[in-house]
Design a protein around this motif. Structure first.
Motif, PDB file in Angstrom:
ATOM      1  N   ILE A 204      -2.816 -15.418   8.365  1.00 23.80           N
ATOM      2  CA  ILE A 204      -1.624 -15.078   7.576  1.00 23.80           C
ATOM      3  C   ILE A 204      -0.521 -16.059   7.934  1.00 23.80           C
ATOM      4  CG2 ILE A 204       0.092 -13.296   7.068  1.00 23.80           C
ATOM      5  CD1 ILE A 204      -2.068 -11.258   8.012  1.00 23.80           C
ATOM      6  N   THR A 205      -0.061 -16.839   6.939  1.00 22.13           N
ATOM      7  CA  THR A 205       0.968 -17.853   7.162  1.00 22.13           C
ATOM      8  C   THR A 205       2.210 -17.545   6.340  1.00 22.13           C
ATOM      9  OG1 THR A 205       0.093 -19.257   5.404  1.00 22.13           O
ATOM     10  CG2 THR A 205      -0.772 -19.620   7.631  1.00 22.13           C
ATOM     11  N   ALA A 206       3.317 -18.205   6.688  1.00 19.65           N
ATOM     12  CA  ALA A 206       4.570 -18.034   5.952  1.00 19.65           C
ATOM     13  C   ALA A 206       4.512 -18.833   4.655  1.00 19.65           C
ATOM     14  CB  ALA A 206       5.751 -18.489   6.806  1.00 19.65           C
ATOM     15  N   PRO A 207       4.646 -18.186   3.499  1.00 27.07           N
ATOM     16  CA  PRO A 207       4.588 -18.923   2.227  1.00 27.07           C
ATOM     17  C   PRO A 207       5.854 -19.727   1.945  1.00 27.07           C
ATOM     18  CG  PRO A 207       4.995 -16.598   1.834  1.00 27.07           C
ATOM     19  CD  PRO A 207       4.751 -16.738   3.307  1.00 27.07           C
ATOM     20  N   PHE A 208       6.926 -19.438   2.665  1.00 22.63           N
ATOM     21  CA  PHE A 208       8.176 -20.197   2.531  1.00 22.63           C
ATOM     22  C   PHE A 208       8.955 -20.073   3.842  1.00 22.63           C
ATOM     23  CE2 PHE A 208       8.737 -15.969   0.648  1.00 22.63           C
ATOM     24  CZ  PHE A 208       9.766 -15.456   1.419  1.00 22.63           C
ATOM     25  N   ALA A 209       9.906 -20.955   4.025  1.00 18.23           N
ATOM     26  CA  ALA A 209      10.728 -20.909   5.230  1.00 18.23           C
ATOM     27  C   ALA A 209      11.675 -19.722   5.152  1.00 18.23           C
ATOM     28  CB  ALA A 209      11.522 -22.209   5.382  1.00 18.23           C
ATOM     29  N   GLY A 210      11.850 -19.060   6.273  1.00 15.02           N
ATOM     30  CA  GLY A 210      12.733 -17.897   6.285  1.00 15.02           C
ATOM     31  C   GLY A 210      12.830 -17.290   7.663  1.00 15.02           C
ATOM     32  N   TYR A 211      13.225 -16.018   7.692  1.00 13.05           N
ATOM     33  CA  TYR A 211      13.421 -15.300   8.946  1.00 13.05           C
ATOM     34  C   TYR A 211      12.515 -14.084   8.976  1.00 13.05           C
ATOM     35  CZ  TYR A 211      17.563 -18.157   9.714  1.00 13.05           C
ATOM     36  OH  TYR A 211      18.415 -19.215   9.915  1.00 13.05           O
ATOM     37  N   LEU A 212      11.806 -13.924  10.104  1.00 17.48           N
ATOM     38  CA  LEU A 212      10.897 -12.799  10.261  1.00 17.48           C
ATOM     39  C   LEU A 212      11.673 -11.529  10.573  1.00 17.48           C
ATOM     40  CD1 LEU A 212       8.052 -14.444  12.391  1.00 17.48           C
ATOM     41  CD2 LEU A 212       7.992 -13.882   9.954  1.00 17.48           C
ATOM     42  N   GLY A 213      11.152 -10.408  10.051  1.00 21.11           N
ATOM     43  CA  GLY A 213      11.751  -9.114  10.338  1.00 21.11           C
ATOM     44  C   GLY A 213      11.119  -8.478  11.560  1.00 21.11           C
ATOM     45  N   LEU A 214      11.162  -7.172  11.625  1.00 22.57           N
ATOM     46  CA  LEU A 214      10.634  -6.444  12.779  1.00 22.57           C
ATOM     47  C   LEU A 214       9.110  -6.394  12.737  1.00 22.57           C
ATOM     48  CD1 LEU A 214      13.153  -3.456  12.880  1.00 22.57           C
ATOM     49  CD2 LEU A 214      13.229  -5.592  14.181  1.00 22.57           C
ATOM     50  N   ARG A 215       8.504  -6.458  13.914  1.00 23.71           N
ATOM     51  CA  ARG A 215       7.044  -6.397  14.027  1.00 23.71           C
ATOM     52  C   ARG A 215       6.595  -4.954  13.841  1.00 23.71           C
ATOM     53  NH1 ARG A 215       4.198  -5.296  18.585  1.00 23.71           N
ATOM     54  NH2 ARG A 215       6.064  -5.632  19.857  1.00 23.71           N
ATOM     55  N   GLN A 216       5.583  -4.762  12.967  1.00 26.70           N
ATOM     56  CA  GLN A 216       5.084  -3.424  12.669  1.00 26.70           C
ATOM     57  C   GLN A 216       3.744  -3.107  13.336  1.00 26.70           C
ATOM     58  OE1 GLN A 216       7.050  -1.351  10.936  1.00 26.70           O
ATOM     59  NE2 GLN A 216       8.546  -3.003  10.684  1.00 26.70           N
ATOM     60  N   VAL A 217       3.081  -4.126  13.899  1.00 30.49           N
ATOM     61  CA  VAL A 217       1.772  -3.928  14.542  1.00 30.49           C
ATOM     62  C   VAL A 217       1.756  -4.693  15.859  1.00 30.49           C
ATOM     63  CG1 VAL A 217       0.541  -3.569  12.369  1.00 30.49           C
ATOM     64  CG2 VAL A 217       0.798  -5.877  13.291  1.00 30.49           C
ATOM     65  N   SER A 218       0.692  -4.492  16.627  1.00 28.60           N
ATOM     66  CA  SER A 218       0.536  -5.181  17.911  1.00 28.60           C
ATOM     67  C   SER A 218      -0.743  -5.999  17.904  1.00 28.60           C
ATOM     68  CB  SER A 218       0.486  -4.167  19.065  1.00 28.60           C
ATOM     69  OG  SER A 218       1.678  -3.414  19.122  1.00 28.60           O
ATOM     70  N   GLU A 219      -0.775  -7.022  18.730  1.00 29.05           N
ATOM     71  CA  GLU A 219      -1.971  -7.854  18.848  1.00 29.05           C
ATOM     72  C   GLU A 219      -3.112  -7.013  19.392  1.00 29.05           C
ATOM     73  OE1 GLU A 219      -3.353 -12.017  21.050  1.00 29.05           O
ATOM     74  OE2 GLU A 219      -1.218 -11.559  20.727  1.00 29.05           O
ATOM     75  N   GLY A 220      -4.296  -7.167  18.782  1.00 27.58           N
ATOM     76  CA  GLY A 220      -5.470  -6.400  19.180  1.00 27.58           C
ATOM     77  C   GLY A 220      -5.659  -5.124  18.395  1.00 27.58           C
ATOM     78  N   ALA A 221      -4.643  -4.740  17.610  1.00 22.77           N
ATOM     79  CA  ALA A 221      -4.750  -3.500  16.847  1.00 22.77           C
ATOM     80  C   ALA A 221      -5.673  -3.693  15.649  1.00 22.77           C
ATOM     81  CB  ALA A 221      -3.364  -3.064  16.379  1.00 22.77           C
ATOM     82  N   TYR A 222      -6.328  -2.587  15.264  1.00 23.77           N
ATOM     83  CA  TYR A 222      -7.159  -2.606  14.064  1.00 23.77           C
ATOM     84  C   TYR A 222      -6.264  -2.211  12.895  1.00 23.77           C
ATOM     85  CZ  TYR A 222     -10.960  -1.735  10.787  1.00 23.77           C
ATOM     86  OH  TYR A 222     -11.799  -1.774   9.704  1.00 23.77           O
ATOM     87  N   VAL A 223      -6.219  -3.066  11.877  1.00 24.72           N
ATOM     88  CA  VAL A 223      -5.371  -2.794  10.716  1.00 24.72           C
ATOM     89  C   VAL A 223      -6.231  -2.654   9.478  1.00 24.72           C
ATOM     90  CG1 VAL A 223      -3.336  -3.943  11.665  1.00 24.72           C
ATOM     91  CG2 VAL A 223      -5.008  -5.272  10.347  1.00 24.72           C
TER      92      VAL A 223
END
Length: 350
Positions: free
Chosen positions: A164-183
């Motif tokens: 998953i990459t950024a389609p345009f330059a901008g500012y990231l919001g709050l993280r909703q998941v954690s690394e290693g989590a099953y989504v």
């Protein structure tokens, strides 16, 4: 004798009444003369030529120039997460990766199959030059190569979705998941907003629709920054009006390099409809009579004359003069109620 005496008394009484009446009439006459000759105290101002800005105010809402939710395209474990909340990212920067072992294996497998099929295709092409019966085999092999190629492209697309990459330059919001989590597919990972330009959406009454055009200047203020104004321009006008409120939605664009303005902010919008140089006087100088407008112009000998004027646009406290006066003319703005043409004035106050 008594009759003569009675007449004399009446003559004396009448003369006395006439004398008393004269005593009362004389001071009043002098007062009226003084009033007739006394100057009337008024305040005046001069006709000025200055910018006349006609504007309309509205409440608007801040909107990011571009705004999306970054979501998981498929269900799997998150193997990599590069979210710096509130930080800027460049276009194409990797935000997250899902576990892609199976997808990579599938791509490798299809690449091997395609390579072998292409070698067989080359041999059949050489054979077809000398044997006519080999043409059908050649056609079958071309079909196999095209089918495998399509499967490979599909596998590569599935593999690409795992990153998953950024389609345009901008500012990231709050993280909703954690690394290693099953989504699951559709799970929101974070948000991405392009804040370099902030759009403001606001409504304007249909009365002003003919005056609004793209590129018109506007300014906004926000309670967080007090009296600081942010300048922008009209970027778009909706093609439809709200049938209930009879208003049209207008979008403005503001440069927001310092990122002080944020999406969702309540913004006070001032849209400039007209800005031109015009001859103006104070609204208080106008004397309306039926369908006409008059002012009291001051003459060189400090007398006034009632003058008809043609007015144009109005703005708070001021009115445009189209005809009837010249720049620098002096007009009465206070004390008008006591005036008529020919009266002498005495200037007081500012």
């Amino acid at each position: 004798m008594a009759k003569l005496h009675s007449k004399l008394i009446w003559v004396i009484l009448i003369a006395l009444l006439v004398f008393i009446g004269y005593l009362y009439w004389l001071p009043g006459q002098k007062t009226d003369n003084r009033r007739a000759t006394a100057a009337v105290a008024v305040s005046t101002s001069k006709v000025e030529t200055k910018p006349m800005i006609r504007s309309v105010n509205s409440l608007g809402t801040g909107i990011a120039n571009q705004s999306i939710q970054l979501i998981a395209p498929t269900s799997d474990f998150i193997s990599e997460l590069n979210i710096r909340e509130g930080k800027a990212v460049k276009r194409g920067e990797v935000i997250a990766k899902l576990q892609d072992v199976d997808e990579r294996a599938r791509v490798t497998e299809l690449e091997g199959i395609l390579a072998e099929q292409k070698r067989q295709l080359d041999r059949l092409k050489n054979l077809a030059n000398t044997q006519a019966t080999a043409q059908s085999l050649l056609d079958e092999q071309i079909t196999r190569v095209n089918t495998t190629l399509a499967q490979l492209n599909s596998a590569k697309a599935q593999l690409a979705q795992m990153t998953i990459t950024a389609p345009f330059a901008g500012y990231l919001g709050l993280r909703q998941v954690s690394e290693g989590a099953y989504v699951s597919s559709g799970t929101v990972i974070t948000t991405l907003d392009d804040l370099s330009t902030l759009r403001v959406a606001f409504s304007v009454a249909e009365h002003y629709l003919a005056d609004i055009k793209p590129g018109m200047p506007l300014t906004v203020t926000n309670a967080a920054y007090g009296n600081i104004s942010f300048a922008g321009k009209v970027s778009a006008i909706d093609t439809r009006l709200d049938p209930i409120t009879r208003t049209v939605t207008v979008h403005g664009a503001l440069v927001n390099d310092d990122v002080r303005l944020r999406p969702g902010m309540l913004l006070n919008v001032k849209l400039e409809l007209d800005n031109r140089i015009a001859m103006q006087i104070s609204e208080k100088a106008l004397v309306p009579q039926q369908q006409k407008q008059f002012v009291y112009r001051v003459n060189e000998n400090n007398t006034v004359s009632q003058t008809e004027v043609t007015i144009g646009q109005r703005e708070p406290g001021w009115v445009e003069i189209l005809s009837g006066l010249e720049e620098g003319d002096e007009v009465v703005v206070e004390g008008i109620q006591k005036l008529r043409s020919g009266i002498t004035i005495n200037r007081v106050g500012g």
